[in-house]
Write a protein that holds these residues in place. Sequence first.
Motif, mmCIF file in Angstrom:
data_model
loop_
_atom_site.group_PDB
_atom_site.id
_atom_site.type_symbol
_atom_site.label_atom_id
_atom_site.label_comp_id
_atom_site.label_asym_id
_atom_site.label_seq_id
_atom_site.Cartn_x
_atom_site.Cartn_y
_atom_site.Cartn_z
ATOM 1 N N PRO A 87 7.877 -6.278 4.846
ATOM 2 C CA PRO A 87 7.030 -6.188 3.652
ATOM 3 C C PRO A 87 6.220 -7.449 3.385
ATOM 4 O O PRO A 87 5.085 -7.375 2.881
ATOM 5 C CB PRO A 87 8.034 -5.922 2.520
ATOM 6 C CG PRO A 87 9.190 -5.258 3.199
ATOM 7 C CD PRO A 87 9.285 -5.933 4.535
ATOM 8 N N TRP A 90 3.257 -7.304 5.669
ATOM 9 C CA TRP A 90 2.364 -6.248 5.169
ATOM 10 C C TRP A 90 1.508 -6.767 4.014
ATOM 11 O O TRP A 90 0.288 -6.564 3.988
ATOM 12 C CB TRP A 90 3.206 -5.056 4.725
ATOM 13 C CG TRP A 90 2.434 -3.880 4.222
ATOM 14 C CD1 TRP A 90 1.948 -2.847 4.967
ATOM 15 C CD2 TRP A 90 2.064 -3.595 2.875
ATOM 16 N NE1 TRP A 90 1.296 -1.930 4.165
ATOM 17 C CE2 TRP A 90 1.359 -2.374 2.867
ATOM 18 C CE3 TRP A 90 2.269 -4.266 1.661
ATOM 19 C CZ2 TRP A 90 0.845 -1.797 1.704
ATOM 20 C CZ3 TRP A 90 1.762 -3.690 0.492
ATOM 21 C CH2 TRP A 90 1.060 -2.474 0.519
ATOM 22 N N SER A 107 -7.271 -0.484 6.700
ATOM 23 C CA SER A 107 -5.934 0.053 6.412
ATOM 24 C C SER A 107 -5.302 0.670 7.648
ATOM 25 O O SER A 107 -4.077 0.627 7.817
ATOM 26 C CB SER A 107 -6.005 1.086 5.288
ATOM 27 O OG SER A 107 -6.035 0.451 4.028
ATOM 28 N N ILE A 110 -3.877 -2.191 9.687
ATOM 29 C CA ILE A 110 -2.601 -2.607 9.103
ATOM 30 C C ILE A 110 -1.513 -1.601 9.453
ATOM 31 O O ILE A 110 -0.375 -1.968 9.759
ATOM 32 C CB ILE A 110 -2.737 -2.766 7.580
ATOM 33 C CG1 ILE A 110 -3.656 -3.949 7.248
ATOM 34 C CG2 ILE A 110 -1.370 -2.957 6.922
ATOM 35 C CD1 ILE A 110 -4.000 -4.081 5.779
ATOM 36 N N ASP A 114 1.965 -2.579 11.091
ATOM 37 C CA ASP A 114 3.152 -2.386 10.261
ATOM 38 C C ASP A 114 4.186 -1.518 10.980
ATOM 39 O O ASP A 114 5.387 -1.828 10.969
ATOM 40 C CB ASP A 114 2.744 -1.742 8.933
ATOM 41 C CG ASP A 114 3.916 -1.483 8.024
ATOM 42 O OD1 ASP A 114 4.397 -2.439 7.383
ATOM 43 O OD2 ASP A 114 4.369 -0.318 7.949
ATOM 44 N N ALA A 285 -1.891 2.362 5.490
ATOM 45 C CA ALA A 285 -1.315 1.037 5.733
ATOM 46 C C ALA A 285 0.128 1.092 6.209
ATOM 47 O O ALA A 285 0.941 0.233 5.880
ATOM 48 C CB ALA A 285 -1.451 0.142 4.496
ATOM 49 N N GLY A 286 0.425 2.095 7.018
ATOM 50 C CA GLY A 286 1.672 2.093 7.756
ATOM 51 C C GLY A 286 2.869 2.699 7.049
ATOM 52 O O GLY A 286 2.764 3.357 6.011
ATOM 53 N N THR A 288 5.237 1.090 5.575
ATOM 54 C CA THR A 288 5.411 0.446 4.271
ATOM 55 C C THR A 288 4.586 1.159 3.214
ATOM 56 O O THR A 288 5.096 1.485 2.133
ATOM 57 C CB THR A 288 5.020 -1.039 4.346
ATOM 58 O OG1 THR A 288 5.857 -1.702 5.299
ATOM 59 C CG2 THR A 288 5.172 -1.716 2.992
#
Length: 374
Positions: A87, A90, A107, A110, A114, A285-286, A288
């Motif tokens: 996290p 991230w 995004s 990421i 991530d 964004a993965g 997470t």
Amino acid sequence: MMAMGHTRFGETAAAIKKLVVSAYTVPTDAPEADGTYRWDKTTMVLVEAEAGGARGLGYTYADVATAQLIKEMLSAIVVGRDAMNVPGAWLEMVKAIRNLGRPGIASMAIAAVDAALWDVKARLLDLPLVTLLGAVRDGAPVYGSGGFTTYSREQLQQQLGGWAADGIPRVKMKIGTHPDADPQRVAWAREAIGPDTELFVDANGAYSCKEALALADIFAAEYGVTWFEEPLSSDDLAGLHMMRDHAPAGMDIAAGEYGYDLWYFRHMLEAEAVDVLQADATRCAGITGFMRVGTLVEARSMELSAHCGPSIHVHPCCALNSFRHLEYFHDHARIEHMFFDGALTPRNGVLYPDLSRPGMGLELKRADAARYAV
């Protein structure tokens, strides 16, 4: 299990050593289109994160420019960070792309990093990712997804009927390219899958509100359609709210696959635009970001449905409290089986994480993937 040891604050037991980024473009196996778009290839951007002698992988389906962004910006942010603190990495990546704009390529870049970080962390701990995240179910129910508007009657019925015969109890087809022909195509689908398989339709925002409402009545009354995805543009929250209010009983209105940040999903929920929210870990964004959307949905006593990329979603989906199903999308399932040892096949309509493998359970078939490298 690898021993991690103890560290003082600021030191890392296993630092991210490097990110290896690659991209691959795979032609479709037939011409494909939905209500608003036509394509003949799919590009995967893949990230491998190395730490403590382990290598984790993550990916997104996005333009090759996504790989360049990872190499030029995100890699420098992540390399050297503690592999246990996903996290934290991230959040730093999200901060770094502020001036680029959060939606879109940033995004998705990421997202790929991530996922690789979660995978390498689980591998360092010698745990399946679902165990690291905290499993609440053994498997993720799926729906077969394809039925492209370019398909002939034979192709449509063979694909959807094949999924039903394999025990997948729900299937989805594309509509919207030729609205006048859609009732007939939906009838063909129902003929192929029989009366007991749920039938979903996805217009990808092709209709006006009046068109969508009129067709919703036909689809529900005559063919038992229970899921109408993006009947209008997902940006038309007022229109989707109207659809949700006036759609036939038993038909869910769904959207959300184009969400990249938590604010997008919050706005959609506050507008009461959907019965079921969708999210895509390769876009928002993965893993997470995906898990954060799951919490947002749970707070509204609703359910989340995962969009596409079955191999990257199965572990987090099994760790969500408020979850309905996962899209087993033809293109992505095909590519993931081509590229990864460990890609899963549904059993009686459910994807079960392989608990004998650490991380997401995937290993890149390098020789097979190399022929598609960009």
